[in-house]
Design a protein around this motif. Structure first.
Motif, PDB file in Angstrom:
ATOM      1  N   ASN A 172       0.852  -1.185   0.000  1.00 53.95           N
ATOM      2  CA  ASN A 172       0.000   0.000   0.000  1.00 53.95           C
ATOM      3  C   ASN A 172       0.894   1.244   0.000  1.00 53.95           C
ATOM      4  OD1 ASN A 172      -1.409   2.276   1.098  1.00 53.95           O
ATOM      5  ND2 ASN A 172      -3.040   0.911   1.750  1.00 53.95           N
ATOM      6  N   THR A 197      -7.058   6.689  10.016  1.00 60.71           N
ATOM      7  CA  THR A 197      -6.914   5.588   9.059  1.00 60.71           C
ATOM      8  C   THR A 197      -8.200   4.770   9.130  1.00 60.71           C
ATOM      9  OG1 THR A 197      -5.534   3.699   8.432  1.00 60.71           O
ATOM     10  CG2 THR A 197      -5.738   4.142  10.797  1.00 60.71           C
ATOM     11  N   GLU A 225     -11.202  -9.277   3.083  1.00 56.70           N
ATOM     12  CA  GLU A 225      -9.934  -8.936   3.727  1.00 56.70           C
ATOM     13  C   GLU A 225     -10.249  -8.725   5.200  1.00 56.70           C
ATOM     14  OE1 GLU A 225      -7.224  -6.248   1.836  1.00 56.70           O
ATOM     15  OE2 GLU A 225      -6.379  -5.614   3.752  1.00 56.70           O
ATOM     16  N   GLY A 255      -5.058  -7.534   6.409  1.00 56.65           N
ATOM     17  CA  GLY A 255      -4.310  -6.278   6.359  1.00 56.65           C
ATOM     18  C   GLY A 255      -4.635  -5.370   7.516  1.00 56.65           C
ATOM     19  N   GLY A 284      -1.906  -2.690   9.908  1.00 56.10           N
ATOM     20  CA  GLY A 284      -0.987  -2.660  11.056  1.00 56.10           C
ATOM     21  C   GLY A 284       0.038  -3.777  11.074  1.00 56.10           C
ATOM     22  N   ILE A 310       0.006  -4.470   3.033  1.00 57.79           N
ATOM     23  CA  ILE A 310       0.801  -3.784   4.063  1.00 57.79           C
ATOM     24  C   ILE A 310       1.270  -2.430   3.533  1.00 57.79           C
ATOM     25  CG2 ILE A 310       2.774  -3.989   5.633  1.00 57.79           C
ATOM     26  CD1 ILE A 310       2.696  -7.005   5.260  1.00 57.79           C
ATOM     27  N   GLY A 311       1.092  -1.392   4.343  1.00 53.68           N
ATOM     28  CA  GLY A 311       1.471  -0.059   3.888  1.00 53.68           C
ATOM     29  C   GLY A 311       2.285   0.725   4.883  1.00 53.68           C
ATOM     30  N   HIS A 312       1.630   1.235   5.912  1.00 48.66           N
ATOM     31  CA  HIS A 312       2.245   2.227   6.788  1.00 48.66           C
ATOM     32  C   HIS A 312       3.610   1.777   7.315  1.00 48.66           C
ATOM     33  CE1 HIS A 312       2.869   4.416  10.611  1.00 48.66           C
ATOM     34  NE2 HIS A 312       2.478   5.424   9.864  1.00 48.66           N
TER      35      HIS A 312
END
Ligand code: PXP
Length: 270
Positions: free
Chosen positions: A34, A127, A178, A216, A218, A238-240
């Motif tokens: 992400n 978020t 998800e 997904g 965290g 997965i992003g942050h």
């Protein structure tokens, strides 16, 4: 699932599986990266750097199987043109995260993303907090899911690992859910087993009724393995953490490069 190991493709298997004991090899898990928070950084200065599309290309080179981007109603990070460029310039499937609104449906109809993940969205949240309430808004969601499916997008619903929500998602006929991993990711060590059990239970229920399961929110180096060990998880988004961790794994190099440039400039002027 692949059982045992075969010396012909051992190196591929080694690189694609996480099993450490060389016993049972599971299907590889897809990694969706992400890139929203690259756009957050870019927008902090209002220019074009750092470019989330360049980040998506690096993610592809580094093993990502897909790119996830959330076009929020307030455009706080990803913007419409980013979606356009992700579709046209990045050779990876786009997972378009969207609120269940007419506006987002119209945008999806233009770009026809590979997949569309419907998420709850509140303007004031930092978020995506919690999963979508599929039970409470199934009629509205049914219409949106059907339209997305007719456009050719694979629809998923971002929900809690809750039986009623999972059953309601299945009833809408979507192929994928998800599971929101926030409660697990945010839990302290004593509670994390109970939160993990809830995710495991949700995956079991969903898999038994034919839903593909993604997870997904965290996920980081500390908590991802317990999720990746679950055989029926097909994809992680997965992003942050990845973008934040890149600051620490990359900052040393960028400071060194800046040091070099400014020191060299001083030598040339003498
Ligand atoms: N999956 C979905 C559906 C999301 O909305 C998000 C962002 O909240 C993520 C995955 C990635 O979460 P994070 O940025 O915490 O890794």
């Amino acid at each position: 699932m692949f059982v045992g190991h075969n010396s012909n493709n051992l190196s591929t298997i080694k690189s694609k599986t996480l099993k450490r004991n060389w016993g049972v090899f599971m299907d590889p898990i897809r990694l969706g990266v992400n890139i929203d928070h690259v756009a957050t950084l870019r927008n902090a200065r209002g220019g074009s750097f750092p470019d989330p599309i360049e980040a998506a290309k690096i993610a592809k080179k580094s093993g990502a199987d897909g790119i996830t981007a959330h076009l929020r109603e307030d455009r706080r990070h990803i913007k419409d043109d980013d979606i356009n460029r992700l579709v046209n310039e990045v050779d990876l499937p786009l997972n378009f995260e969207m609120a269940a609104t007419k506006e987002m449906l119209n945008i999806a109809s233009i770009f026809k993303p590979h997949s569309a993940c419907i998420v709850p969205e509140k303007r004031e949240e930092i978020t995506t907090e919690g999963g979508l309430d599929v039970v409470g808004q199934s009629d509205r969601l049914r219409e949106i899911c059907n339209e997305l499916t007719n456009m050719g997008s694979r629809v998923s619903l971002f929900i809690e690992a809750d039986e009623a929500q999972i059953m309601a998602a299945a009833e809408l006929g979507v192929p994928v859910i998800e599971i929101h991993a926030g409660a697990y990711s945010d839990s302290n060590p004593e509670d994390s087993f109970a939160e993990l059990d809830k995710i495991k239970n949700g995956i079991k229920i969903a898999t038994n009724i034919g839903l593909e399961c993604h997870v997904g929110h965290g996920l980081n180096y500390q908590n991802v393995e317990k999720i990746a060990e679950l055989r029926d998880v097909a994809e992680l988004n997965i992003g942050h953490f990845l973008i934040a961790e890149a600051v620490f794994s990359g900052l040393g190099n960028s400071v060194k490069r800046m040091r070099e440039l400014i020191d060299n400039a001083r030598v040339q002027q003498e």
